[in-house]
Design an enzyme around this catalytic site. Structure first.
Site, mmCIF file in Angstrom:
data_model
loop_
_atom_site.group_PDB
_atom_site.id
_atom_site.type_symbol
_atom_site.label_atom_id
_atom_site.label_comp_id
_atom_site.label_asym_id
_atom_site.label_seq_id
_atom_site.Cartn_x
_atom_site.Cartn_y
_atom_site.Cartn_z
ATOM 1 N N GLN A 160 0.814 -1.214 0.000
ATOM 2 C CA GLN A 160 0.000 0.000 0.000
ATOM 3 C C GLN A 160 0.853 1.273 0.000
ATOM 4 O OE1 GLN A 160 -3.145 -0.287 2.947
ATOM 5 N NE2 GLN A 160 -3.768 -2.298 2.189
ATOM 6 N N HIS B 161 -6.831 -2.374 14.912
ATOM 7 C CA HIS B 161 -7.972 -1.464 14.751
ATOM 8 C C HIS B 161 -9.076 -1.818 15.757
ATOM 9 C CE1 HIS B 161 -6.164 -0.086 11.044
ATOM 10 N NE2 HIS B 161 -6.363 -1.223 10.426
ATOM 11 N N ASP C 268 0.354 0.812 8.950
ATOM 12 C CA ASP C 268 -0.718 0.228 8.164
ATOM 13 C C ASP C 268 -0.626 0.552 6.672
ATOM 14 O OD1 ASP C 268 -3.086 -0.902 7.361
ATOM 15 O OD2 ASP C 268 -4.389 0.205 8.685
HETATM 16 ZN ZN ZN Z 1 -4.549 -3.642 7.952
#
Ligand code: ZN
Length: 470
Positions: free
Chosen positions: A71, A280, A331
């Protein structure tokens, strides 16, 4: 690799002797041949003749407890609204476009640049929540772990520690039996996840260890999670991570499917322990926080990503107050330095509660917000990576950060306020050197492989984002 330095001396170092960290002066640090601290001695005013003198205050490195390295290729490219509404789920559809096209070589180049940035940002260990497994058409690579090894190679090339977490990912939602077409690269079974974990752990690569992960309650059935838990029963040297309650829609879907909220249901259906890491833990009721505290499990908070995705606020004071181990993760990597994560974590609470120094606890002897958050992330991070010891203590890996007291954000401040300023006086570019396992991998704010990593990252990004797709 840079050479191992067997003997270091720091003018000040942050050492926790059981009551939270404190600055100690004149600290001699001995590194054993295994790259772990063999002795640490504060109160030595004059550096030993054969010691390398570190040029500023020293902090332990932190664990980045939650990463999806691919990401990183997407940071800065999802900041335009494409339709009437934009939320986590529309972001995810766009993120899948990267997930569907990235190759092992591109993943390695992106991850290597990212890991060098994380080292510069004060992290010396990263936990990869790794669900990208297969070729773009969904069929396995000739080596089914090709993408795992791409990440391990990237970590090895940069000198960061890596905890690989192969992910159980089986279905698109609570009510779906299978994955969506655009999730075809993620498909795994409990046996495949356990096999991957064993192969990674048994490779005995330096600075590599492995645990396991469950993508989320929406992505794996109760039966599959139970099967993975059974397979991993004797695993006492690796953590078990799960995305738990990032989104209110996920909480609603879990209630509809299971009659309980995600954390409530997980604590009720499974016997959690200190290996479990709830990533989370954003939407949690007091009763859920109590249940996690009783279990010994930890929580992983990702402030910058949760902010970027509009997830909501974790109940930080309650998690800290309940004594639940807490770590931080970057993240999606929109932010790659822990001081910024800790600042965001605290500022979110201040904005929400219209108060200051929310994370501080003066009555319990922790009046400083930054050091309370730092100490929590230091201890919680060790559990998240599956380490019995971490930080500036004998037996832990010889990782540290050397700060530059001449950085303008630190200049002229009393030394005991260094951590406060590092987090709350921004911009601050004070991390001057980084050591991992006794080797200096960042020197004068540059990674030792900076140019090669940069070039590889640039080519991978050019290929990923050819003009037709921009
Ligand atoms: Zn994640």
């Amino acid at each position: 690799m840079p050479p191992l330095q067997p003997l270091l001396w720091a003018p000040q170092a942050w050492i926790d002797q059981g009551h939270g960290g404190q600055w100690h002066t004149g600290v001699v640090l001995h590194v054993g041949s295994d790259g772990h601290w063999s002795a640490i001695q504060p109160g030595v005013a004059v550096p030993p003749a054969d010691a390398r003198v570190l040029a500023g205050p020293v902090l332990p490195g932190l664990v980045n407890a939650h990463s999806h390295a691919f990401q990183r290729a997407f940071a800065g490219l999802a900041e335009r609204r494409e339709g009437e509404a934009d939320d986590f789920w529309s972001w995810r559809d766009r993120m899948y476009r990267v997930a569907l096209r990235i190759s092992p070589a591109q993943l390695q180049a992106v991850a290597a640049e990212l890991y060098s940035e994380l080292l510069r940002g004060g992290y010396t260990q990263v936990c990869e929540f790794h669900y990208l497994q297969h070729q773009p058409d969904g069929s396995p690579y000739a080596d089914p772990l090709a993408l795992s090894w791409a990440l391990a190679d990237a970590a090895q090339a940069t000198g960061i520690g890596l905890t690989m977490l192969p992910v159980l990912y089986q279905r698109a939602g609570f009510a779906q039996a299978t994955l969506r077409e655009d999730q075809r690269r993620f498909a795994t079974t409990p046996a495949a996840v356990w096999h991957a974990r064993q192969a990674l752990q048994q490779a005995r690569r330096p600075l590599l260890n492995a645990g396991i992960a469950v993508h989320s309650l929406r992505a794996a059935s109760r039966k599959s999670i139970a099967e993975l838990q059974r397979l991993s029963e004797g695993m006492d040297d690796g953590p078990l991570h799960i995305h738990i309650a990032e989104q209110t829609q996920e909480v609603d879907d879990c209630r509809a499917a299971n009659g309980a909220r995600p954390i409530e249901w997980l604590c009720r259906e499974f016997t959690l322990d200190a290996r479990w890491q709830l990533v989370h833990a954003t939407h949690a009721l007091p009763s859920e926080i109590e249940a996690v505290a009783r279990s010994g499990a930890g929580v992983v908070i990702c402030p910058s990503t949760e902010g970027n995705l509009g997830d909501g606020f974790a109940d930080l004071p309650s998690w800290l107050g309940a004594g639940v181990p807490m770590s931080i993760g970057s993240d999606s990597h929109v932010t790659r330095a822990w001081p910024e994560e800790l600042r965001w974590l605290e500022y979110g609470q201040r904005l929400l509660k219209r108060q200051r120094n929310v994370a501080a606890a003066p009555v319990e002897g922790h009046p400083a917000t930054a050091s309370r958050l730092f100490d929590a992330a230091l201890a919680g991070g060790a559990a998240a990576a599956g380490f019995a010891s971490w930080g500036l203590e004998v037996g832990a890996r010889a990782d540290l950060l050397v700060l530059d007291p001449q950085d303008s954000a630190l200049l002229g401040l009393p030394p005991e306020r260094t951590l406060d300023a590092l987090v709350f006086s921004s911009p601050c570019d004070a991390v001057r050197e980084v050591y991992v396992a006794g080797r200096r991998v960042v020197h004068e704010r540059r990674h030792w492989q900076h140019e090669a990593l940069h070039t590889g990252f640039d080519s991978a990004m050019q290929a990923l984002w050819a003009p037709a797709d921009a």
